[in-house]
Design a protein around this motif. Structure first.
Motif, PDB file in Angstrom:
ATOM      1  N   PRO A 274      -6.411 -15.312   8.905  1.00  0.00           N
ATOM      2  CA  PRO A 274      -6.901 -14.423   9.962  1.00  0.00           C
ATOM      3  C   PRO A 274      -7.077 -12.989   9.462  1.00  0.00           C
ATOM      4  O   PRO A 274      -6.634 -12.653   8.364  1.00  0.00           O
ATOM      5  CB  PRO A 274      -5.806 -14.495  11.034  1.00  0.00           C
ATOM      6  CG  PRO A 274      -4.592 -14.979  10.329  1.00  0.00           C
ATOM      7  CD  PRO A 274      -5.054 -15.799   9.173  1.00  0.00           C
ATOM      8  N   ASN A 275      -7.736 -12.188  10.271  1.00  0.00           N
ATOM      9  CA  ASN A 275      -7.923 -10.774   9.959  1.00  0.00           C
ATOM     10  C   ASN A 275      -6.594 -10.078   9.711  1.00  0.00           C
ATOM     11  O   ASN A 275      -5.649 -10.287  10.456  1.00  0.00           O
ATOM     12  CB  ASN A 275      -8.612 -10.082  11.142  1.00  0.00           C
ATOM     13  CG  ASN A 275     -10.022  -9.699  10.785  1.00  0.00           C
ATOM     14  OD1 ASN A 275     -10.332  -9.499   9.610  1.00  0.00           O
ATOM     15  ND2 ASN A 275     -10.881  -9.598  11.780  1.00  0.00           N
ATOM     16  N   GLY A 276      -6.546  -9.273   8.655  1.00  0.00           N
ATOM     17  CA  GLY A 276      -5.330  -8.513   8.383  1.00  0.00           C
ATOM     18  C   GLY A 276      -4.242  -9.316   7.718  1.00  0.00           C
ATOM     19  O   GLY A 276      -3.133  -8.830   7.525  1.00  0.00           O
ATOM     20  N   SER A 277      -4.549 -10.581   7.326  1.00  0.00           N
ATOM     21  CA  SER A 277      -3.494 -11.405   6.727  1.00  0.00           C
ATOM     22  C   SER A 277      -3.255 -11.039   5.266  1.00  0.00           C
ATOM     23  O   SER A 277      -2.175 -11.275   4.732  1.00  0.00           O
ATOM     24  CB  SER A 277      -3.869 -12.881   6.837  1.00  0.00           C
ATOM     25  OG  SER A 277      -5.131 -13.107   6.226  1.00  0.00           O
ATOM     26  N   GLY A 278      -4.270 -10.457   4.605  1.00  0.00           N
ATOM     27  CA  GLY A 278      -4.082 -10.053   3.208  1.00  0.00           C
ATOM     28  C   GLY A 278      -5.085 -10.642   2.234  1.00  0.00           C
ATOM     29  O   GLY A 278      -4.893 -10.562   1.027  1.00  0.00           O
ATOM     30  N   LYS A 279      -6.190 -11.191   2.742  1.00  0.00           N
ATOM     31  CA  LYS A 279      -7.185 -11.818   1.860  1.00  0.00           C
ATOM     32  C   LYS A 279      -7.796 -10.793   0.894  1.00  0.00           C
ATOM     33  O   LYS A 279      -7.885 -11.033  -0.312  1.00  0.00           O
ATOM     34  CB  LYS A 279      -8.309 -12.461   2.691  1.00  0.00           C
ATOM     35  CG  LYS A 279      -7.830 -13.512   3.668  1.00  0.00           C
ATOM     36  CD  LYS A 279      -8.981 -14.171   4.401  1.00  0.00           C
ATOM     37  CE  LYS A 279      -9.743 -13.222   5.316  1.00  0.00           C
ATOM     38  NZ  LYS A 279      -8.938 -12.684   6.428  1.00  0.00           N
ATOM     39  N   THR A 280      -8.221  -9.672   1.459  1.00  0.00           N
ATOM     40  CA  THR A 280      -8.842  -8.645   0.622  1.00  0.00           C
ATOM     41  C   THR A 280      -7.863  -8.139  -0.429  1.00  0.00           C
ATOM     42  O   THR A 280      -8.206  -7.991  -1.606  1.00  0.00           O
ATOM     43  CB  THR A 280      -9.344  -7.483   1.507  1.00  0.00           C
ATOM     44  OG1 THR A 280     -10.369  -7.987   2.374  1.00  0.00           O
ATOM     45  CG2 THR A 280      -9.904  -6.351   0.686  1.00  0.00           C
ATOM     46  N   THR A 281      -6.650  -7.881   0.002  1.00  0.00           N
ATOM     47  CA  THR A 281      -5.629  -7.382  -0.919  1.00  0.00           C
ATOM     48  C   THR A 281      -5.401  -8.381  -2.054  1.00  0.00           C
ATOM     49  O   THR A 281      -5.320  -8.001  -3.228  1.00  0.00           O
ATOM     50  CB  THR A 281      -4.317  -7.136  -0.153  1.00  0.00           C
ATOM     51  OG1 THR A 281      -4.609  -6.397   1.033  1.00  0.00           O
ATOM     52  CG2 THR A 281      -3.327  -6.365  -1.008  1.00  0.00           C
TER      53      THR A 281
ATOM     54  N   ALA B  48       2.044  -5.968   1.573  1.00  0.00           N
ATOM     55  CA  ALA B  48       0.829  -6.596   2.091  1.00  0.00           C
ATOM     56  C   ALA B  48       0.657  -7.980   1.472  1.00  0.00           C
ATOM     57  O   ALA B  48       0.042  -8.861   2.073  1.00  0.00           O
ATOM     58  CB  ALA B  48      -0.391  -5.720   1.809  1.00  0.00           C
TER      59      ALA B  48
ATOM     60  N   TYR C 183       0.851  -1.189   0.000  1.00  0.00           N
ATOM     61  CA  TYR C 183       0.000   0.000   0.000  1.00  0.00           C
ATOM     62  C   TYR C 183       0.889   1.241   0.000  1.00  0.00           C
ATOM     63  O   TYR C 183       2.013   1.183   0.491  1.00  0.00           O
ATOM     64  CB  TYR C 183      -0.922  -0.009   1.229  1.00  0.00           C
ATOM     65  CG  TYR C 183      -2.081  -0.958   1.058  1.00  0.00           C
ATOM     66  CD1 TYR C 183      -3.196  -0.573   0.318  1.00  0.00           C
ATOM     67  CD2 TYR C 183      -2.056  -2.230   1.596  1.00  0.00           C
ATOM     68  CE1 TYR C 183      -4.250  -1.451   0.139  1.00  0.00           C
ATOM     69  CE2 TYR C 183      -3.114  -3.113   1.416  1.00  0.00           C
ATOM     70  CZ  TYR C 183      -4.211  -2.711   0.681  1.00  0.00           C
ATOM     71  OH  TYR C 183      -5.250  -3.573   0.493  1.00  0.00           O
TER      72      TYR C 183
HETATM   73  N1  LIG Z   1      -5.829   0.943   2.336  1.00  0.00           N
HETATM   74  C1  LIG Z   1      -4.813   0.435   3.049  1.00  0.00           C
HETATM   75  N2  LIG Z   1      -3.705   1.182   3.313  1.00  0.00           N
HETATM   76  C2  LIG Z   1      -2.675   0.684   4.020  1.00  0.00           C
HETATM   77  N3  LIG Z   1      -2.632  -0.558   4.507  1.00  0.00           N
HETATM   78  C3  LIG Z   1      -3.689  -1.362   4.294  1.00  0.00           C
HETATM   79  C4  LIG Z   1      -4.837  -0.908   3.552  1.00  0.00           C
HETATM   80  N4  LIG Z   1      -5.724  -1.923   3.484  1.00  0.00           N
HETATM   81  C5  LIG Z   1      -5.174  -2.962   4.161  1.00  0.00           C
HETATM   82  N5  LIG Z   1      -3.947  -2.629   4.639  1.00  0.00           N
HETATM   83  C6  LIG Z   1      -3.031  -3.521   5.403  1.00  0.00           C
HETATM   84  O1  LIG Z   1      -2.714  -4.624   4.592  1.00  0.00           O
HETATM   85  C7  LIG Z   1      -2.746  -5.837   5.355  1.00  0.00           C
HETATM   86  C8  LIG Z   1      -3.719  -6.812   4.713  1.00  0.00           C
HETATM   87  O2  LIG Z   1      -5.039  -6.301   4.805  1.00  0.00           O
HETATM   88  P1  LIG Z   1      -6.292  -7.025   4.151  1.00  0.00           P
HETATM   89  O3  LIG Z   1      -5.933  -7.463   2.789  1.00  0.00           O
HETATM   90  O4  LIG Z   1      -7.440  -6.101   4.272  1.00  0.00           O
HETATM   91  O5  LIG Z   1      -6.473  -8.283   5.120  1.00  0.00           O
HETATM   92  P2  LIG Z   1      -7.753  -9.228   5.343  1.00  0.00           P
HETATM   93  O6  LIG Z   1      -8.712  -9.000   4.228  1.00  0.00           O
HETATM   94  O7  LIG Z   1      -7.176 -10.619   5.345  1.00  0.00           O
HETATM   95  O8  LIG Z   1      -8.312  -8.882   6.668  1.00  0.00           O
HETATM   96  C9  LIG Z   1      -3.136  -5.433   6.767  1.00  0.00           C
HETATM   97  O9  LIG Z   1      -1.936  -5.365   7.531  1.00  0.00           O
HETATM   98  C10 LIG Z   1      -3.730  -4.083   6.627  1.00  0.00           C
HETATM   99  O10 LIG Z   1      -3.465  -3.299   7.747  1.00  0.00           O
END
Ligand SMILES: Nc1ncnc2c1ncn2[C@@H]1O[C@H](COP(=O)(O)OP(=O)(O)O)[C@@H](O)[C@H]1O
Ligand SMILES: [Mg+2]
Lengths: 212, 226
Positions: B36-43, B18, B11
């Motif tokens: 787990p939460n914050g692992s990077g699934k959404t990314t 990420a 990011y």
């Molecule tokens: N818009 C953003 N800007 C900066 N860091 C981000 C942003 N979105 C997510 N992150 C970071 O990237 C990592 C992965 O996030 P995310 O993909 O949302 O995880 P998940 O979907 O598994 O909960 C996390 O450490 C989160 O803090």
């Protein structure tokens, strides 16, 4: 008296309305550019705009006076002491306000709506249009707040317009003059109208703000 | 079909990646993205959805490297993939307007739009909501609308971020049936989820994400990972 009142009110609405339309026509595209993506240049521009939101109206009036006066660099247009110069001055005055408010609305919508639109198959142009459409109620709010600032300001109208009766006299300059002459009845009447206009706009802003 | 090749993503203004050097294929059937939460699934899903541009590596769609294409060619490829946000994003206007969005940007005729909107609303069991204001609905209902909007464009790949987070038990079951049906008809589906039961029931393969590192597991039952 009523003829004078209605004439001054009509001129105020026309002058500030024109200034607002003009300001919106360049402020919203600027805000779209600023909200489009993150970059150092855009951030600086936005900071400058935010700083200028509260700029004193007399300062804008002074600068434009120097530019537009006979000996100034834009003097050959002969705009000083015309309604057009008030329009220009007010448009410049409210530009930072509209840019800043619009940019913050658009930035907020950008991340999510933009992604959704692209993912649903929109072209970048379609996604931009969607973003603006989604922000429309709050963009309108920003523009109306700009109008409120324009119609209520005195510095630009006085210094650039010169308060010429029947030509550049608007509500605020008329009120200032009548008070200085001790004519409180006319001043209060105009003040009342100004209040109604500003409150009316604020009520619309509230209603529209809720919809967005 | 979407393939990530040694993809890394950071990011803006973040020093750590990420997603770190991910190589995976989101093939036909259901891929469960677990972590787990914050692992990077959404990314990871947004990278696969062609929404995030990787810092390094390539994202291939039907074998073509997406980010090296000319801009004009990108839209056609992006239209094969739909990503559905965890938090549903509703536009102003009615449910039907929202479901029609992807069809309208594709310039389909109004008869086609109407027919496909109807079909998608039917599939999600929300036909009765067609005229409601989308932004006024409950989150669970909005999630159905978002899914209907995605289905209406008949994507080859469908990437769903925590799609059952706001559904009740019967909603979940209906959702699973829907996904199984789509997968059988050849859609490549990826589902990011916490819901182990959901993952177990649906998936043909799993991607385990941990701290930005994604690992593909082709036979999750054998690997006894869930
Ligand atoms: N818009 C953003 N800007 C900066 N860091 C981000 C942003 N979105 C997510 N992150 C970071 O990237 C990592 C992965 O996030 P995310 O993909 O949302 O995880 P998940 O979907 O598994 O909960 C996390 O450490 C989160 O803090
Ligand atoms: Mg997530």
């Amino acid at each position: 008296m009523w003829q004078e009142v209605s004439e001054v009110v009509a001129r105020s609405l026309l002058v500030s309305g024109t200034a607002t339309v003009l300001a919106a026509s360049w402020s919203i595209p600027t805000a779209m550019f600023l909200a489009e993506k993150e970059s150092a240049f855009r951030r600086v521009l936005l900071d400058v705009s935010n700083t200028l939101v509260g700029v004193p109206t007399v300062l804008i009036g002074l600068i434009l006076y120097l530019l537009l006066s006979r000996s100034g660099p834009l003097g050959f247009f002969g705009l000083l002491y015309t309604p057009a110069s008030i329009v220009a001055g007010e448009a410049i005055l409210i530009t930072p306000l509209i840019v800043s408010l619009s940019a913050s609305v658009l930035r907020e919508k950008r991340a999510e709506v933009w992604e959704m639109a692209l993912s649903m198959g929109a072209t970048e142009r379609q996604a931009s249009a969607t973003m603006v459409a989604e922000s429309l109620p709050r963009l309108l709010t920003a523009v109306l707040l700009g109008f409120n600032r324009a119609i209520g300001e005195l510095g630009v109208a006085l210094m650039l317009g010169g308060n010429i009766k029947g030509f550049t006299r608007v509500m605020t300059t008329a009120i200032a003059l009548e008070v200085s002459r001790g004519e409180f009845e006319l001043a209060l009447t105009l003040g009342g109208v100004l209040l109604v206009v500003v409150f009316g706009i604020t009520a619309i802003v509230r209603k529209v703000g809720k919809a967005g | 079909m979407i393939e990530l090749k040694r993809v890394s993503f950071a990011y803006p203004r973040s020093c750590e990646d990420a997603i770190k050097n991910a190589s995976l294929v989101f093939g036909p059937g259901v891929t469960a993205v677990i972590g787990p939460n914050g692992s990077g699934k959404t990314t990871l899903l947004k990278l696969a959805a062609l929404l995030y541009r990787p810092r390094a590596g390539e994202v291939l769609i039907d074998g073509v490297s997406f980010w090296s294409m000319p801009d004009a060619a990108k839209v056609a490829f992006r239209r094969k993939v739909v990503y559905v946000h965890e938090k549903p994003i509703m536009l102003r206007g009615s449910v039907a307007d929202n479901v029609a969005y992807g069809l309208r940007v594709r310039n389909l005729s109004s008869e086609d739009v109407a027919a496909r909107v109807d079909e998608a609303l039917e599939a999600l069991g929300i036909k009765s909501l067609a005229r409601e204001k989308a932004q006024a609905l409950s989150i669970g209902q909005q999630q159905r609308v978002a899914l209907a909007r995605a289905l209406a464009v008949r994507p080859k790949s469908l990437l769903l971020d925590e799609p059952t987070a706001n559904l009740d038990k019967s909603g979940r079951e209906e959702f699973m049936e829907l996904i199984v049906g789509l997968a059988e008809r050849g859609t490549c589906i990826a589902v990011a989820t916490h819901d182990r039961l959901l993952a177990l029931k649906l998936m043909d393969r799993a991607v385990i994400v941990e701290n930005g590192t994604a690992t593909l597991i082709e036979n999750p039952e054998e690997a006894s990972l869930v």
